[in-house]
Design a protein around this motif. Structure first.
Motif, PDB file in Angstrom:
ATOM      1  N   PRO A  82       3.435   1.872   2.472  1.00  0.00           N
ATOM      2  CA  PRO A  82       3.135   0.426   2.380  1.00  0.00           C
ATOM      3  C   PRO A  82       4.108  -0.478   1.611  1.00  0.00           C
TER       4      PRO A  82
ATOM      5  N   TYR B   4       2.328  -7.718  14.892  1.00  0.00           N
ATOM      6  CA  TYR B   4       1.982  -6.376  14.557  1.00  0.00           C
ATOM      7  C   TYR B   4       2.529  -5.295  15.488  1.00  0.00           C
TER       8      TYR B   4
ATOM      9  N   LYS C 121       4.247  -4.998   9.990  1.00  0.00           N
ATOM     10  CA  LYS C 121       4.048  -6.509  10.343  1.00  0.00           C
ATOM     11  C   LYS C 121       5.515  -7.078  10.337  1.00  0.00           C
TER      12      LYS C 121
ATOM     13  N   ASP D 259      -6.172  -3.656  11.523  1.00  0.00           N
ATOM     14  CA  ASP D 259      -6.749  -2.746  10.560  1.00  0.00           C
ATOM     15  C   ASP D 259      -8.106  -1.814  11.070  1.00  0.00           C
ATOM     16  N   LYS D 260      -8.367  -1.945  12.267  1.00  0.00           N
ATOM     17  CA  LYS D 260      -9.411  -1.182  12.772  1.00  0.00           C
ATOM     18  C   LYS D 260      -9.086  -0.231  13.832  1.00  0.00           C
TER      19      LYS D 260
ATOM     20  N   SER E  73       2.939  -2.233   6.714  1.00  0.00           N
ATOM     21  CA  SER E  73       1.490  -2.847   6.314  1.00  0.00           C
ATOM     22  C   SER E  73       0.714  -1.685   5.811  1.00  0.00           C
ATOM     23  N   GLN E  74       0.370  -0.491   6.509  1.00  0.00           N
ATOM     24  CA  GLN E  74      -0.432   0.342   6.378  1.00  0.00           C
ATOM     25  C   GLN E  74       0.294   1.805   6.983  1.00  0.00           C
TER      26      GLN E  74
ATOM     27  N   ILE F   2       1.387   0.882  10.676  1.00  0.00           N
ATOM     28  CA  ILE F   2       1.454  -0.417  11.075  1.00  0.00           C
ATOM     29  C   ILE F   2       2.388  -1.073  10.621  1.00  0.00           C
TER      30      ILE F   2
END
Length: 417
Positions: free
Chosen positions: A298, A283, A331, A229-230, A317-318, A329
């Protein structure tokens, strides 16, 4: 007598009114005809496939392990395959190893096999031992051929198999036979030669069960699960600059055998292999360029093709939107073996959207809002909608307001008249 009407000093004949009514009727007919000429289509239920593709960075649960940097490396397990804990996965030979010792060792082992077959099989009739002896004989012949041809990759795998088979056979023989002085002497010579071999041979065993991989790219400690997430667009671009669509795995420094590593006493450790946890979620961070709206959100379940392999399922996921760029992203809960060897893969994802479908040209703008016009008697009513999918000239739409709701078989305006 002809009928007429007197207005002032003028006489208006009846046929004037007939002509006037005909003219008015013609005008009304034309006006009504223009309105009915507007094109409509029936709101139907349909499905559309939406997709996107690009390069994806793989983030997985993995641990890097080190090994001595000297000598020649022989992998006993193929990269990307599953291994058990304590399973031999590689053999490292020092540069100073003596091939003559190898030949002596397998000559002795061949004599042991032949002697046991000729002298002891009268006592031992176990079919398992017979089969083991045949397997050992075949492996020894193969090992001797590998030594002659300097095919050390095959040598390591054969040695591992041979040692296991010899150990298993010895257990059975010990239960059933007592070695005589000649056989005991052969065992002693074998043990001494094995001790010499161990001086220049290091066997690497897997410290845990998982997918073993011999490609190291340096991102293993940086791109952990906690980093998912970064990541920023800048981070992703920096990583992708080091890769092309066909990724060549990094070569371990232990395989290069530089001048310093040629010294048999060099004990420096280098990153050598990694173990991927196949039971953990992993991921894929997909980046692609698009100036248009995308239809992935999402929580969506999508189909994914990674590097041209079989299609697998993933969950979005995002979704991060940049300037003409997107990051999605994904998963994955299984199939880690598909991405165990490389860091970057070409990735395509798609999903099927079902709902009320209209031609794309039926989408209109009204006071800054997007929607469609539906026929209501002689009028057209604007209904604000959201677009769930757009492909092949059609759109899947949903009503935004609860007061004006699209219904199946509504007549939807498709032109601008």
């Amino acid at each position: 007598m002809t009928a007429f009407l007197v207005i002032g000093r003028r006489r208006i004949r009846f046929r004037f009114f007939v002509i006037l009514v005909s003219l008015l009727g013609g005008v009304l007919y034309l006006l009504a005809g223009n309105k009915s000429a507007a094109a409509y289509t029936t709101l139907s239920y349909g499905r559309l496939d939406v997709d996107c593709s690009g390069l994806a960075i793989i983030i997985r649960d993995e641990t890097v392990y080190s090994a001595p940097a000297y000598g020649k490396t022989v992998q006993l397990a193929a990269s990307g395959t599953y291994v058990e804990k304590n399973e031999p996965i590689a053999v490292i030979y020092k540069e100073s190893f003596d091939e003559d010792i190898v030949r002596q060792l397998y000559d002795i082992q061949e004599k042991i096999v032949l002697y046991q077959q000729e002298q002891l099989m009268d006592q031992v009739v176990d079919s398992d031992i017979k089969k083991m002896n045949n397997d050992i004989q075949d492996m020894i012949c193969s090992i001797q051929g590998s030594i002659r041809n300097k095919e050390y990759t095959k040598l390591g795998k054969l040695e591992s198999r041979l040692r296991k088979t010899l150990d298993n056979r010895q257990v059975l023989l010990d239960y059933q036979t007592e070695p005589d002085p000649y056989l005991t002497g052969l065992y002693d010579k074998e043990a001494k030669l094995m001790a010499k071999m161990k001086e220049w041979m290091v066997e690497i065993e897997s410290p845990e069960a998982g997918l073993v991989c011999f490609s190291i790219d340096g991102y293993e400690e940086v791109l952990g699960i906690s980093s998912v997430d970064k990541l920023t667009f800048e981070d992703i671009n920096l990583i992708l600059e080091q890769y092309s669509t066909t990724v060549t795995p990094h070569v371990n420094e232990a395989d290069k055998a530089d001048e310093a590593a040629k010294d048999a006493e060099v004990q420096a450790l280098h990153p050598f292999y990694r173990i991927v946890n196949p039971g953990s979620d992993w991921y894929a961070v997909l980046q692609f360029t698009s100036s248009k709206q995308i239809f992935f959100n999402p929580g969506d379940t999508v189909d994914a093709i990674i590097g041209g392999q079989e299609a697998v399922q993933a969950v979005v996921s995002q979704v991060i939107k940049g300037e003409d760029q997107y990051i999605i992203i994904l998963k994955f809960s299984a199939n880690a073996e598909l991405v165990a060897n490389n860091r970057v893969y070409p990735l395509q994802i798609w999903k099927t959207v079902e709902g009320l479908m209209v031609p794309e040209k039926a989408l209109k703008k009204n006071k800054g809002m997007q929607g469609v016009y539906i026929r209501d008697g002689q009028d057209n009513i604007f209904v604000e909608t959201s677009v769930q999918a757009l492909a092949n000239g059609f759109a899947i739409v949903e009503s935004v307001s609860d007061n004006l709701v699209l219904q199946l078989h509504d007549q939807v305006l498709t032109d601008n008249d």
